[in-house]
Design an enzyme around this catalytic site. Structure first.
Site, PDB file in Angstrom:
ATOM      1  CG  HIS A 140      -0.590  -0.483   2.484  1.00 10.36           C
ATOM      2  ND1 HIS A 140       0.188   0.097   3.022  1.00 10.36           N
ATOM      3  CD2 HIS A 140      -1.216  -1.421   3.398  1.00 10.36           C
ATOM      4  CE1 HIS A 140       0.338  -0.448   4.471  1.00 10.36           C
ATOM      5  NE2 HIS A 140      -0.382  -1.475   4.632  1.00 10.36           N
ATOM      6  CG  HIS A 144      -1.831  -6.540  13.099  1.00 11.67           C
ATOM      7  ND1 HIS A 144      -2.951  -5.594  13.531  1.00 11.67           N
ATOM      8  CD2 HIS A 144      -0.871  -6.110  12.408  1.00 11.67           C
ATOM      9  CE1 HIS A 144      -2.449  -4.548  12.585  1.00 11.67           C
ATOM     10  NE2 HIS A 144      -1.481  -4.905  11.764  1.00 11.67           N
ATOM     11  CD  GLU A 194      -2.312  -3.407   8.026  1.00 13.88           C
ATOM     12  OE1 GLU A 194      -1.398  -3.366   8.770  1.00 13.88           O
ATOM     13  OE2 GLU A 194      -1.868  -2.777   6.774  1.00 13.88           O
ATOM     14  CG  ASP A 223       0.052  -7.507   6.636  1.00 11.66           C
ATOM     15  OD1 ASP A 223      -0.973  -7.425   7.352  1.00 11.66           O
ATOM     16  OD2 ASP A 223       1.119  -7.270   6.930  1.00 11.66           O
ATOM     17  CG  HIS A 228       0.700  -0.417  12.431  1.00  9.24           C
ATOM     18  ND1 HIS A 228       0.531  -0.010  11.101  1.00  9.24           N
ATOM     19  CD2 HIS A 228       0.702  -1.755  12.107  1.00  9.24           C
ATOM     20  CE1 HIS A 228       0.108  -1.046  10.351  1.00  9.24           C
ATOM     21  NE2 HIS A 228       0.289  -2.131  11.083  1.00  9.24           N
ATOM     22  CG  ASP A 238       2.992  -5.064  11.710  1.00  8.55           C
ATOM     23  OD1 ASP A 238       3.144  -6.248  10.764  1.00  8.55           O
ATOM     24  OD2 ASP A 238       1.671  -4.671  11.444  1.00  8.55           O
ATOM     25  CE1 TYR A 284       6.932  -3.762   8.235  1.00  6.14           C
ATOM     26  CE2 TYR A 284       6.731  -2.827  10.249  1.00  6.14           C
ATOM     27  CZ  TYR A 284       6.361  -3.651   9.414  1.00  6.14           C
ATOM     28  OH  TYR A 284       4.803  -4.065   9.677  1.00  6.14           O
ATOM     29  CG  HIS A 292       6.093  -8.116   7.993  1.00  5.49           C
ATOM     30  ND1 HIS A 292       5.529  -8.586   6.736  1.00  5.49           N
ATOM     31  CD2 HIS A 292       5.092  -7.262   8.579  1.00  5.49           C
ATOM     32  CE1 HIS A 292       4.024  -8.284   6.856  1.00  5.49           C
ATOM     33  NE2 HIS A 292       3.838  -7.199   7.779  1.00  5.49           N
TER      34      HIS A 292
HETATM   35 FE1  FEO Z   1       0.044  -4.082  10.400  1.00  7.45          FE
HETATM   36 FE2  FEO Z   1       2.064  -6.420   8.937  1.00  7.45          FE
HETATM   37  O1  FEO Z   1       0.628  -5.643   9.228  1.00  7.45           O
END
Ligand code: FEO
Length: 388
Positions: free
Chosen positions: A24, A78, A80, A82, A144, A163, A191, A222
């Protein structure tokens, strides 16, 4: 595809997204990974999942060590996508599994997937017994997203940090001592600058909690897993969260007929004379997310735009919008640019820098074509005055 062991019966079972180049708007030139972790104990536990299109890869890795239908617990640190994208398919496979998540996590997962899974809401810092081992949850709201939490496994001294401490790097290597140190730190900084920076005050509150843990491994969601460079990454996070900067100027600009570029070059010369390290970042060739990596540690943020149709150039406007959202603090801002007859762009840039909260240095503005040595002397003089 196989699971990779972190400790006895604890595995990385994530997906490697080799071709990801855009997260994004964040340019992910090295790809990324979505790290899911499997703990085989009396209760078989999966920590987070992967993006939806990597579900099969995750299941293949889990299947290399255990039948995935044996999963009892799923920890969703989390919402989100991903990290939760693989959840709907997984829950079809293990419909009776319990999903442990924060209160906002439950609300977020229900809003995303419209499913009433068997949720167990983690309301505060609480423990979950898995058998021989346990997980201790720490809610980390706004690091976040509002739903974020992390999970600590004291018996193995592993923090599953989601994250936080992540990096967008695709690799077959899974640990921080298997890739060049400079690359992982650069990607961890990128990041932080592009994802975590606006939430630095929350990071500052959480870091002391993390530092008190007896830690041997930080397993983020990640990139590589930290097992050798924990003190270094914790120290960097402390600096980044505190908005500590270096004597460094980032000179971000776009140009129409090279006049604004000439001012940028003069600024570079003037900063160099003062012993300030510089980074020239033309918006024509640098991605805004790479510019942010440099902004992360820079004391001076200089932004230049010529005036086009009574306005700033769209490329500069895009950068300023991005910068404003990421909201670095404790910086000096300097607006500059050339113009033909009206010259509104410089004030417009300056007003955004002021809105972000930067302390302003005197703006530098030239009509038409600025002159070489004279310009540099004038820019140096203005910088000197600003720094007095
Ligand atoms: Fe906030 Fe890796 O997603």
């Amino acid at each position: 595809m196989k699971a990779i062991e972190l400790a006895e019966n604890i595995y990385w079972v994530g997906g490697v997204d080799w071709n990801l180049r855009n997260f994004h708007g964040y340019s992910t030139q090295r790809g990324s990974t979505y790290n899911a972790y499997l703990i085989i104990d009396e209760k078989v536990t999966l920590i987070d999942t992967v993006k939806d299109y990597m579900y099969d890869e995750m299941i293949e890795r889990i299947s290399s060590v255990i039948d995935p239908t044996e999963i009892d617990y799923v920890i969703s640190n989390h919402v989100e996508m991903d990290h939760s994208g693989g959840l709907p398919k997984l829950m079809e496979l293990v419909p009776d599994a319990t999903v442990f998540t924060s209160p906002k996590g439950k609300a977020g997962l229900k809003a995303h997937y419209k499913k009433d899974w068997n949720f167990s809401v983690v309301k505060g810092n609480q423990s979950l017994e898995l058998g021989q081992r346990s997980l201790e949850f720490v809610l980390t709201p706004m690091v976040h997203w509002p739903d974020n939490m992390v999970a600590y496994l004291p018996e193995e001294k592993i923090l599953f940090s989601n994250d936080a401490f992540g990096q967008h790097i695709a690799s077959s290597e899974r640990f921080d001592d298997q890739l060049p140190y400079d690359i992982i730190m650069e990607e961890a900084g990128k990041y932080y600058a592009n994802i975590v920076l606006p939430y630095s005050s929350q990071v500052e509150r959480i870091l002391p909690v993390v530092e008190k843990l007896d830690l041997e491994v930080i397993a983020p969601s990640h990139g590589v897993i930290w097992r050798s460079h924990l003190p270094e990454i914790l120290k960097e996070y402390q600096k980044w969260a505190n908005n500590q900067t270096e004597e460094k100027a980032v000179i971000v600009y776009d140009t129409m007929w090279d006049s604004t570029k000439k001012i940028a070059q003069s600024l570079e010369g003037a900063f160099a004379t003062q012993g300030v390290s510089t980074r020239m970042m033309s918006l024509d060739v640098n991605h805004i997310s790479d510019i942010m990596t440099e902004v992360l540690t820079a004391k001076y943020i200089c932004v230049g735009s010529p005036t086009l149709n009574n306005n700033i150039l769209p490329s500069v406007a895009a950068f300023l919008t991005y910068l404003k959202g990421l909201a670095p603090k404790n910086r000096y801002g300097l607006a500059f640019g050339s113009y033909g007859w009206s010259g509104q762009s410089i004030d417009q840039v300056e007003s955004v820098l002021e809105e972000i909260g930067f302390e302003l240095l005197e703006q530098i503005k030239y009509q038409y074509i600025p002159e070489g040595k004279e310009l540099e002397a004038e820019v140096a003089e203005k910088l000197d005055e600003s720094n007095e």
